[in-house]
Scaffold this motif. Sequence first.
Motif, short mmCIF file in Angstrom:
data_model
loop_
_atom_site.label_atom_id
_atom_site.label_comp_id
_atom_site.label_asym_id
_atom_site.label_seq_id
_atom_site.Cartn_x
_atom_site.Cartn_y
_atom_site.Cartn_z
N LEU A 10 8.17 13.16 22.27
CA LEU A 10 9.48 12.56 22.45
C LEU A 10 9.71 12.12 24.08
CD1 LEU A 10 10.89 15.24 20.32
CD2 LEU A 10 10.47 12.95 19.67
N ARG A 11 8.55 12.16 24.68
CA ARG A 11 8.81 11.99 26.11
C ARG A 11 9.22 10.66 26.58
NH1 ARG A 11 2.80 13.82 27.59
NH2 ARG A 11 2.58 12.62 25.73
N HIS A 12 9.33 9.62 25.66
CA HIS A 12 9.80 8.36 26.01
C HIS A 12 11.26 8.32 25.54
CE1 HIS A 12 8.42 8.43 21.88
NE2 HIS A 12 9.17 7.40 21.51
N LEU A 13 11.83 9.13 24.94
CA LEU A 13 13.25 9.19 24.54
C LEU A 13 14.22 9.84 25.54
CD1 LEU A 13 12.44 10.18 20.98
CD2 LEU A 13 13.01 7.99 21.70
N ALA A 14 15.36 9.24 25.59
CA ALA A 14 16.43 9.56 26.48
C ALA A 14 17.15 10.81 25.66
CB ALA A 14 17.32 8.29 26.94
N PRO A 15 17.65 11.77 26.45
CA PRO A 15 18.55 12.68 25.90
C PRO A 15 19.84 12.13 25.14
CG PRO A 15 17.82 13.42 28.02
CD PRO A 15 17.34 11.75 27.86
N PRO A 16 20.28 12.79 24.40
CA PRO A 16 19.73 13.82 23.34
C PRO A 16 18.80 13.73 22.15
CG PRO A 16 22.05 12.99 22.68
CD PRO A 16 21.58 12.16 23.50
N GLU A 17 18.26 12.27 22.24
CA GLU A 17 17.51 12.09 20.84
C GLU A 17 16.29 12.96 20.94
OE1 GLU A 17 15.71 8.23 18.79
OE2 GLU A 17 16.52 7.86 20.38
N PRO A 18 15.59 13.54 21.98
CA PRO A 18 14.66 14.55 21.67
C PRO A 18 15.03 15.70 21.06
CG PRO A 18 14.30 13.53 23.77
CD PRO A 18 15.48 13.03 23.29
N MET A 19 16.12 16.31 21.42
CA MET A 19 16.71 17.60 20.80
C MET A 19 17.03 17.29 19.16
SD MET A 19 19.79 20.08 21.90
CE MET A 19 21.07 19.03 21.85
N GLU A 20 17.59 16.29 18.98
CA GLU A 20 18.06 15.87 17.85
C GLU A 20 16.77 15.45 16.98
OE1 GLU A 20 20.21 12.12 18.55
OE2 GLU A 20 22.18 13.47 18.87
N ARG A 21 15.80 15.00 17.37
CA ARG A 21 14.42 15.02 16.63
C ARG A 21 14.00 16.32 16.04
NH1 ARG A 21 11.49 9.24 17.53
NH2 ARG A 21 13.21 7.70 17.25
N ILE A 22 13.71 17.18 17.20
CA ILE A 22 13.27 18.50 17.02
C ILE A 22 14.04 19.30 16.02
CG2 ILE A 22 12.81 20.59 18.20
CD1 ILE A 22 12.26 18.75 21.05
N LEU A 23 15.42 19.21 16.23
CA LEU A 23 16.14 20.03 15.28
C LEU A 23 15.77 19.52 13.87
CD1 LEU A 23 19.15 20.59 17.32
CD2 LEU A 23 17.61 22.33 17.06
N ALA A 24 15.94 18.27 13.62
CA ALA A 24 15.44 17.87 12.27
C ALA A 24 14.15 18.23 11.94
CB ALA A 24 15.69 16.11 12.25
N ALA A 25 13.07 18.05 12.77
CA ALA A 25 11.75 18.44 12.38
C ALA A 25 11.73 19.92 11.88
CB ALA A 25 10.81 18.17 13.56
N VAL A 26 12.43 20.75 12.67
CA VAL A 26 12.20 22.27 12.46
C VAL A 26 12.96 22.71 11.20
CG1 VAL A 26 11.91 23.16 14.87
CG2 VAL A 26 14.20 23.02 13.83
N GLU A 27 13.84 21.88 10.73
CA GLU A 27 14.48 22.25 9.30
C GLU A 27 13.21 22.11 8.30
OE1 GLU A 27 17.79 19.94 8.38
OE2 GLU A 27 18.66 20.63 10.22
#
Length: 85
Positions: A10-27
């Motif tokens: 997710l290094r190419h994404l601007a905040p808060p998108e990395p956090m949002e994607r991680i939270l969706a993935a851990v679900e």
Amino acid sequence: MREATATLDLRHLAPPEPMERILAAVETLAPGDCLDALTPLYPSPLLAILQADGFDTQVVAIDDGFRVRIAHAACDEQGRGCGGT
């Protein structure tokens, strides 16, 4: 902590998108699985959320950001204590 079973870059994404994607993935993270997330910035707010939700995290600086390894806190190496054997 275990080896990652999935990696999100997710290094190419601007905040808060990395956090949002991680939270969706851990679900969808199965007990005993481990996720590596590569982020552009140190994920302080994310770490607090993950800890409150029962996940262990390990953060390591890498050349162009951070690697965050995420696993269920209650799991051991064999998945015991989190719905595994």
